[in-house]
Design an enzyme around this catalytic site. Sequence first.
Site, short mmCIF file in Angstrom:
data_model
loop_
_atom_site.label_atom_id
_atom_site.label_comp_id
_atom_site.label_asym_id
_atom_site.label_seq_id
_atom_site.Cartn_x
_atom_site.Cartn_y
_atom_site.Cartn_z
N ARG B 297 37.66 35.96 30.01
CA ARG B 297 37.11 36.78 28.92
C ARG B 297 35.84 36.16 28.35
O ARG B 297 34.85 36.84 28.11
CB ARG B 297 38.16 36.97 27.82
CG ARG B 297 39.20 37.98 28.20
CD ARG B 297 40.28 38.16 27.16
NE ARG B 297 41.17 39.23 27.60
CZ ARG B 297 42.22 39.67 26.92
NH1 ARG B 297 42.53 39.14 25.75
NH2 ARG B 297 42.96 40.65 27.39
N TYR B 438 36.45 45.49 31.94
CA TYR B 438 37.35 44.59 32.68
C TYR B 438 37.69 43.31 31.91
O TYR B 438 37.05 42.99 30.94
CB TYR B 438 36.88 44.35 34.12
CG TYR B 438 35.59 43.64 34.44
CD1 TYR B 438 34.89 42.87 33.54
CD2 TYR B 438 35.09 43.75 35.73
CE1 TYR B 438 33.73 42.22 33.91
CE2 TYR B 438 33.92 43.09 36.11
CZ TYR B 438 33.25 42.33 35.19
OH TYR B 438 32.11 41.68 35.56
N GLU B 439 38.73 42.66 32.34
CA GLU B 439 39.31 41.52 31.60
C GLU B 439 39.69 41.91 30.17
O GLU B 439 39.62 41.09 29.26
CB GLU B 439 38.36 40.32 31.59
CG GLU B 439 37.92 39.82 32.94
CD GLU B 439 39.07 39.41 33.86
OE1 GLU B 439 40.18 39.14 33.36
OE2 GLU B 439 38.86 39.38 35.09
N GLY B 440 40.14 43.15 30.02
CA GLY B 440 40.53 43.62 28.69
C GLY B 440 39.41 44.41 28.04
O GLY B 440 38.37 43.85 27.70
#
Lengths: 596, 596
Positions: B297, B438-440
């Site tokens: 992140r 992406y990645e949350g």
Amino acid sequence: MSYTAPVKDMLFAIEHLAGIEQVAQLPGFEDAGLDTAAAVLEECARFNEGVVAPLNVPGDQNPSSWKDGVVTTTPGFKEAFAQFAEGGWQGLQHPQDFGGQGLPKTIGAACVEMLNSANLSFALCPLLTDGAIEALLTAGSEELKRTYLEKLISGQWTGTMNLTEPQAGSDLALVRTRADRQDDGTYKIFGTKIFITYGEHDMAENIVHLVLARVAGAPEGVKGISLFVVPKFLVNADGSLGARNDAHCVSIEHKLGIKASPTAVLQFGDHGGAVGWLVGEENRGLEYMFIMMNAARYAVGVQGIAVAERAYQHAVQYARERVQSRPVDGSIKASAAIIHHPDVRRMLMTMRSLTEGCRAMAAVAAAAYDASHHHADEQVRKDNATFYEFMVPLVKGFSTEMSLEVTSLGVQVHGGMGFIEETGAAQYYRDARILPIYEGTTAIQANDLVGRKTGRDGGATARAIAAQIEKTEGELHASGSEAARAMGERLAAARTAFVEVVDFVVSQMKADPNAVFAGSVPYLMLAGNLVAGWQMARALLVAEKLSATAQDAAFMQAKVATARFYAEHILVRAPALRDEIVHGGASTMQMALEAF
Amino acid sequence: MSYTAPVKDMLFAIEHLAGIEQVAQLPGFEDAGLDTAAAVLEECARFNEGVVAPLNVPGDQNPSSWKDGVVTTTPGFKEAFAQFAEGGWQGLQHPQDFGGQGLPKTIGAACVEMLNSANLSFALCPLLTDGAIEALLTAGSEELKRTYLEKLISGQWTGTMNLTEPQAGSDLALVRTRADRQDDGTYKIFGTKIFITYGEHDMAENIVHLVLARVAGAPEGVKGISLFVVPKFLVNADGSLGARNDAHCVSIEHKLGIKASPTAVLQFGDHGGAVGWLVGEENRGLEYMFIMMNAARYAVGVQGIAVAERAYQHAVQYARERVQSRPVDGSIKASAAIIHHPDVRRMLMTMRSLTEGCRAMAAVAAAAYDASHHHADEQVRKDNATFYEFMVPLVKGFSTEMSLEVTSLGVQVHGGMGFIEETGAAQYYRDARILPIYEGTTAIQANDLVGRKTGRDGGATARAIAAQIEKTEGELHASGSEAARAMGERLAAARTAFVEVVDFVVSQMKADPNAVFAGSVPYLMLAGNLVAGWQMARALLVAEKLSATAQDAAFMQAKVATARFYAEHILVRAPALRDEIVHGGASTMQMALEAF
């Protein structure tokens, strides 16, 4: 993703905000009341939902292609355009004298929105043809009108606008295309034009190029530009097609979006000169061009609304279907459709309220346009023209900028799937990106707003609009509902911010032009936000009243909720823009050029 | 467009904001002072400018392709990756025990930015490998570490993170991939994973998949998820490659951007089961996954900064070259480069100040990360960890959201040319669009900020940060310069707004979770804006001091101007966000679901 035209919301705006019954009292529009509007919109929705919308994805995946000067459009486009012409849609707003239907813009604009929601790329061909028609109607000789107008209005031929050259985009003073006067009264045109939308295609028998060029000996700069008609095929006296003109498409662009719409590089005169006919008088081309341009600018604003609507519908459908995580309020004890999640709701409501706000603003502007052309009283015509002129940069600039926000949120609602092209959300994001650029970038719209529309009359029009908004605030106050109160408060704050900016613009225009123009786009964004919010406030008042009695209480309640969301999430942005404009000019220009 | 790494600005942030000399006092980082930072950054700049950046456009035009389970990357990628490995860049921040260089994140983050500015698609392969390394370092058995770490850290092999399944994206509770325990202690893995970045490629000998799956009998939901190592090729006892594992790439996605980065659908176990090794303990997979995820992140946040920097450089170059229209202040009596126009300056300064602000925020977060791992004092470690944890959603969420704004402005600066793919500006616009997903997604980051980072400690961390900001306001006040005064005023207003929101979040979390989570993304945007602005304020104070004495006065003056611009154009957005959060919750959730 299928498209469902928002006929109900369009008719709400047409009836209650634009005031179609007043439009129907204008000479020439006697038959254009609410019933006509409803009938036309229903028919238009059927056509666009059924014929044009299904071609949107194919157009993106299998764009227009160029080979040896010939452009082949996406399979299905040619047939759909034939149906478009057959249905009389090109002539909707054009004079009955030339085969049009002579409907008001108040109705026509909704049809333009539908066509663009269905397929932005497809819709560009009629959009440019409209511009060519406007120019010929205003400044064309009787012969030019007789030769071209009926066939353009029927959709048998299409039109283009040839302004841009490699060195001349926003700055038309730099146009170099040359027009040599011939003994027979025609001109020979030589030069290169770029970014010509539908400059070449296979959907119509002939293409009527309207071309800016300089006649030998003309003054430098924009005062030496003339406008010419240069048809792809010369037209015989009997209206049949003659020889191929010396105007050729040498390539089309590979673009981020609107891929089905061929963007042509046109070469004029490489084989002896393209034959052109002067429109109006020499050296008045810029003036005529602005006629095309103003129609096109409004229409591009509507494109922003249109693509936003389509992106919204796409996102709502996904949000209803995609199941992921439990609602934070514990209302469902299992993973739920994401439309239950507050942040998804925030995104969808942002998309919806911006779209409805801009639609309402465009509808009101359209009614002013109609009154400015058709009202019996000259002063009323003039007042409406002034209002409409003020609205054009807002409709164009704000609606297209908001379409970037809305289409981006549309991708975001889809999560990872939004980034996959097959999902379709990304196409709107790509397509929309041209809208704040073509037909005058947002900065060009903002310069127009600052200079011609605000500075020139010392802020009088802007303040008159603010005074009208203040009246609406009074009505909100009188209503007293919680939603009306919330709206009234935010509208007042935004209106106050707007007036402060107008004062700043007017007072600093000469003293500190850099600061004023550094704030021009924020000013446009503030003004557009405010005016769209004002229309949402009017909508709220109407909807509150009708929700008690109307058959359609659910629609009215949704309108109130959407308006209130607009107040609390969109209008609240206004004071920050004021701060940026009034205090931020110096820091914009402060850094040394070498430091960039 | 070539890329020039902003080494000077990176070193400014590393030296004056992140405090590299304090980092160099941490045990283990004794050699990692400013000189080391400068040397590493110079070398890194050379590599990325010369080797990686030239592959950015080719990667977009000739993306990774799939055939019969084999993925072929863009020509040149394989060779560049070999050079990347050869240069030791994969191991920069990893332990020397396994062949890494053990440098602090404070230095490493700048290198990550350069790699991503050079080529977002290329950089994703090392980014995911870093995550795999982190997970193995934290939870892997000695055998797993011995088998995999050196080869991952050397860049001989690469790593992936396999979380997402068609029905399980943000909601990992829905993961269905199955792991069957075998008698030999290994597991057989069965399932489908999607969106696996570099899940298959030809740049390394082996690919080490880290896969979330459920062991039979595990609890439902996220508490029953375990983490497995599933290599593409099994590894023999001597470290050589053995049989092909039953993990196959069945397709790659057709995406809006980062096209050179293959996004794989991986099928595990279609031919009898893929062999997997448990990482750590069963059912603790989510915990380990968060270790990978947190590193990733932060890195994705840096991707946002990186693509913004590249878009900025591209836009500046165009704005210097493109000649169009006369300056409004009459300073030049002919058409001038568009960088002279106030609105272009406003766009460039917005791009620049957002990028520098986020870079400064990321640098400060990196220093906290280093202290949280290396400081001798436990309480200091803990405090820094708390601060860093608060920063992760801001670095990820705010920097990626701002990258959408910056890359969009980058297109706009180019006008019509921005929409033509060959210009290159559109690629950044497309590439950046995945970053807030992406990645949350930003909403997931915002939920983390609201729940774990704000609600859990009753707002203590948030208020402690606000108190630190208030100290900086005091220093600005003491400085007394016009720029410091302007910054102080805007910083105070933003900080006040932030504290009001923190109070709202903490007090309403249980009473009205819908309202709190409806405001979660605006809260993240407010917090990110504020913290980046705070770092710009600190930068302003340093630069003002140094501009009097430093050799590099021009740089320092530019920093002051950029910081002031940030204050007057970016920080001013904060109060509107407060209004939206504190007053807008009800209207977000008000409209009936059926009305959408």
